[in-house]
Design a protein around this motif. Structure first.
Motif, short mmCIF file in Angstrom:
data_model
loop_
_atom_site.label_atom_id
_atom_site.label_comp_id
_atom_site.label_asym_id
_atom_site.label_seq_id
_atom_site.Cartn_x
_atom_site.Cartn_y
_atom_site.Cartn_z
N PRO A 35 -14.10 -23.55 38.67
CA PRO A 35 -13.23 -24.73 38.65
C PRO A 35 -13.06 -25.32 40.05
N PRO A 36 -12.78 -26.61 40.15
CA PRO A 36 -12.57 -27.26 41.45
C PRO A 36 -11.34 -26.68 42.16
N ALA A 37 -11.30 -26.86 43.47
CA ALA A 37 -10.17 -26.35 44.25
C ALA A 37 -8.97 -27.30 44.20
N ASP A 38 -9.24 -28.60 44.13
CA ASP A 38 -8.15 -29.58 44.09
C ASP A 38 -7.28 -29.35 42.85
N PRO A 39 -5.96 -29.29 43.00
CA PRO A 39 -5.07 -28.98 41.86
C PRO A 39 -5.22 -29.93 40.68
N PHE A 40 -5.30 -31.24 40.97
CA PHE A 40 -5.44 -32.20 39.87
C PHE A 40 -6.78 -32.04 39.18
N GLN A 41 -7.86 -31.94 39.96
CA GLN A 41 -9.19 -31.78 39.36
C GLN A 41 -9.30 -30.46 38.60
N ALA A 42 -8.66 -29.42 39.13
CA ALA A 42 -8.69 -28.12 38.46
C ALA A 42 -7.97 -28.19 37.11
N ALA A 43 -6.83 -28.88 37.07
CA ALA A 43 -6.10 -29.03 35.81
C ALA A 43 -6.88 -29.89 34.83
N LEU A 44 -7.53 -30.93 35.33
CA LEU A 44 -8.33 -31.80 34.47
C LEU A 44 -9.54 -31.04 33.94
N TYR A 45 -10.15 -30.23 34.79
CA TYR A 45 -11.27 -29.38 34.37
C TYR A 45 -10.84 -28.46 33.24
N LYS A 46 -9.67 -27.87 33.37
CA LYS A 46 -9.16 -26.95 32.34
C LYS A 46 -8.96 -27.67 31.01
N ASN A 47 -8.42 -28.88 31.06
CA ASN A 47 -8.20 -29.65 29.83
C ASN A 47 -9.51 -30.05 29.17
N TYR A 48 -10.45 -30.54 29.97
CA TYR A 48 -11.73 -30.95 29.40
C TYR A 48 -12.50 -29.75 28.83
N SER A 49 -12.43 -28.63 29.52
CA SER A 49 -13.10 -27.42 29.03
C SER A 49 -12.51 -26.97 27.71
N PHE A 50 -11.20 -27.04 27.61
CA PHE A 50 -10.53 -26.66 26.35
C PHE A 50 -10.99 -27.58 25.22
N LEU A 51 -11.01 -28.88 25.49
CA LEU A 51 -11.44 -29.82 24.46
C LEU A 51 -12.89 -29.58 24.06
N ALA A 52 -13.74 -29.31 25.03
CA ALA A 52 -15.16 -29.09 24.74
C ALA A 52 -15.36 -27.87 23.84
N LYS A 53 -14.58 -26.83 24.08
CA LYS A 53 -14.74 -25.58 23.34
C LYS A 53 -13.93 -25.55 22.04
N SER A 54 -13.06 -26.52 21.85
CA SER A 54 -12.16 -26.49 20.70
C SER A 54 -12.87 -26.71 19.38
N PHE A 55 -14.11 -27.22 19.43
CA PHE A 55 -14.84 -27.51 18.20
C PHE A 55 -15.63 -26.31 17.70
N GLY A 56 -15.68 -25.25 18.49
CA GLY A 56 -16.44 -24.07 18.10
C GLY A 56 -17.93 -24.29 18.25
N GLN A 57 -18.72 -23.65 17.39
CA GLN A 57 -20.17 -23.81 17.42
C GLN A 57 -20.54 -25.16 16.82
N VAL A 58 -21.07 -26.04 17.65
CA VAL A 58 -21.32 -27.42 17.20
C VAL A 58 -22.79 -27.74 17.02
N GLY A 59 -23.67 -26.84 17.44
CA GLY A 59 -25.08 -27.11 17.30
C GLY A 59 -25.60 -28.03 18.39
N GLN A 60 -26.76 -28.60 18.17
CA GLN A 60 -27.43 -29.43 19.18
C GLN A 60 -26.87 -30.84 19.17
N ALA A 61 -26.57 -31.34 20.36
CA ALA A 61 -26.09 -32.71 20.47
C ALA A 61 -27.22 -33.68 20.18
N GLN A 62 -26.89 -34.77 19.47
CA GLN A 62 -27.90 -35.76 19.12
C GLN A 62 -28.21 -36.69 20.27
#
Length: 208
Positions: A35-62
Motif C-alpha cells: 500500500p502507498p505511504a501517504d495516509p489518504f492514498q493508503a486509505a483509498l487503496y484499502k477501499n478500492y482493494s475491498f471493492l475489487a475483492k468483494s465480488f469473489g471469483q469473477v473470471g476473466q475480464a472482457q
C-alpha cells in the motif's frame, strides 16, 4: 530417410515460455503489492482493494477496465462483474505507483454538482481526514461504476445512499478545516501588524 524428431521437449519449452508471458490482470496483482505511504492514498487503496475483492471469483475480464478509453459505451450497462472488479483493482494498483486517482467523471448534469462538491471537500480535508475523504471518494466511484453493470445496479443505489452520508460528513470536516485555517491566517496577520507598529520607520530591531 527423414529424421524423426521428438516434439515433447519443444512442447514443454513452449509451455514454460507461454507461462512467463501471461498478462495478469490488476486483480491478480493486488495481493503482491505494498500500500502507498501517504495516509489518504493508503486509505483509498484499502477501499478500492475491498471493492475489487468483494465480488469473489469473477473470471476473466472482457474489456479489462472501465477507463476513458474503454470499449464499453459509458451510457449503457454492458460490462461484466469481472470488468468492474478489475477497474477497482486498477485504481488500487495506480495508487501504489504514486499516481493521482481522481473521482470518476460525472456523466450527466444532475450529478455534476455532487462531484464538484466532492472534489472541493477532498482538496480541503483529505490531508486532515484521510480515511473519511477516501471513503467518500470510494462511495462515489462505487455508485458511478456499478451502474455500468446491469446486475450491480441495486448495489450502486446502496453506494449512492452511503455517498450522501460520507459526502456530508466530509463537507462538515472540510468546513472546520477551512475555518481553522482562516483563524490561523488572521492570527498571523494580526501578529504581523502588531510587529509593524512596534517598529518605527528607519529603526533596526535586529542585528544585521
Amino acid at each position: 530417410m527423414a529424421t524423426k524428431i521428438d516434439a515433447r521437449p519443444l512442447l514443454v519449452l513452449c509451455a514454460v515460455s507461454l507461462a512467463g508471458c501471461i498478462n495478469f490482470s490488476p486483480l491478480d496483482d493486488l495481493d503482491a503489492t505494498t500500500p502507498p505511504a501517504d495516509p489518504f492514498q493508503a486509505a483509498l487503496y484499502k477501499n478500492y482493494s475491498f471493492l475489487a475483492k468483494s465480488f469473489g471469483q469473477v473470471g476473466q475480464a472482457q474489456y479489462g477496465s472501465f477507463d476513458q478509453d474503454s470499449s464499453i459505451p459509458l451510457t449503457e450497462t454492458q460490462g461484466t462483474v469481472a470488468d468492474l472488479a478489475n477497474t477497482y483493482a486498477d485504481k488500487a494498483m495506480r495508487l501504489t505507483r504514486d499516481e493521482v486517482v481522481d473521482p470518476e467523471p460525472s456523466r450527466d448534469i444532475k450529478t455534476h454538482d455532487q462531484r464538484d462538491r466532492l472534489v472541493r471537500a477532498l482538496s480541503t480535508a483529505k490531508d486532515v481526514y484521510p480515511r473519511d475523504a477516501a471513503r467518500a471518494q470510494a462511495d462515489w466511484d462505487c455508485w458511478r461504476l456499478n451502474l455500468r453493470v446491469a446486475s450491480q445496479v441495486p448495489s450502486a443505489e446502496k453506494c449512492r445512499q452511503s455517498f450522501e452520508i460520507t459526502l456530508a460528513r466530509l463537507e462538515t470536516e472540510a468546513a472546520a478545516v477551512a475555518a481553522e485555517k482562516a483563524k490561523e491566517d488572521e492570527a498571523k496577520k494580526k501578529a504581523a501588524a502588531e510587529q509593524g507598529q512596534k517598529t518605527a520607520p528607519g529603526e533596526i530591531t535586529e542585528n544585521p
